[in-house]
Design an enzyme around this catalytic site. Structure first.
Site, short mmCIF file in Angstrom:
data_model
loop_
_atom_site.label_atom_id
_atom_site.label_comp_id
_atom_site.label_asym_id
_atom_site.label_seq_id
_atom_site.Cartn_x
_atom_site.Cartn_y
_atom_site.Cartn_z
N PRO A 110 4.14 -90.22 3.11
CA PRO A 110 3.01 -89.81 3.95
C PRO A 110 2.24 -91.03 4.43
CG PRO A 110 3.08 -88.53 1.93
CD PRO A 110 4.06 -89.65 1.77
N PHE A 111 1.78 -90.96 5.67
CA PHE A 111 1.06 -92.08 6.28
C PHE A 111 -0.10 -91.55 7.11
CE2 PHE A 111 0.28 -95.08 9.72
CZ PHE A 111 0.23 -96.28 9.06
#
Length: 69
Positions: free
Chosen positions: A2-3
């Protein structure tokens, strides 16, 4: 992995504010994807120089955003 990438006006967040963004964003991703995502979540807080962005064809400044204009 996740970013999350936050772009904020320069010098508007304290170190504590940035810490909260990182922690709470990481918590949110872990809530959605499970705790396995916590160790690989990347959060970037990018400060944009005053006048370095705009909306609707108008350059935004800190004074304008703070209603000082």
């Amino acid at each position: 992995m996740p970013f999350a990438h936050f772009k904020v006006p320069a010098d508007t967040l304290s170190a504590d504010d940035k810490k909260k963004l990182v922690e709470r964003t990481t918590d949110l991703y872990a809530e959605i994807y499970g705790d396995r995502a916590r160790a690989t979540t990347v959060v970037l807080v990018d400060e944009v120089a005053d006048g370095g962005w705009g909306v609707g064809g108008h350059v935004l400044t800190a004074a304008l955003l703070n209603d000082d204009a």
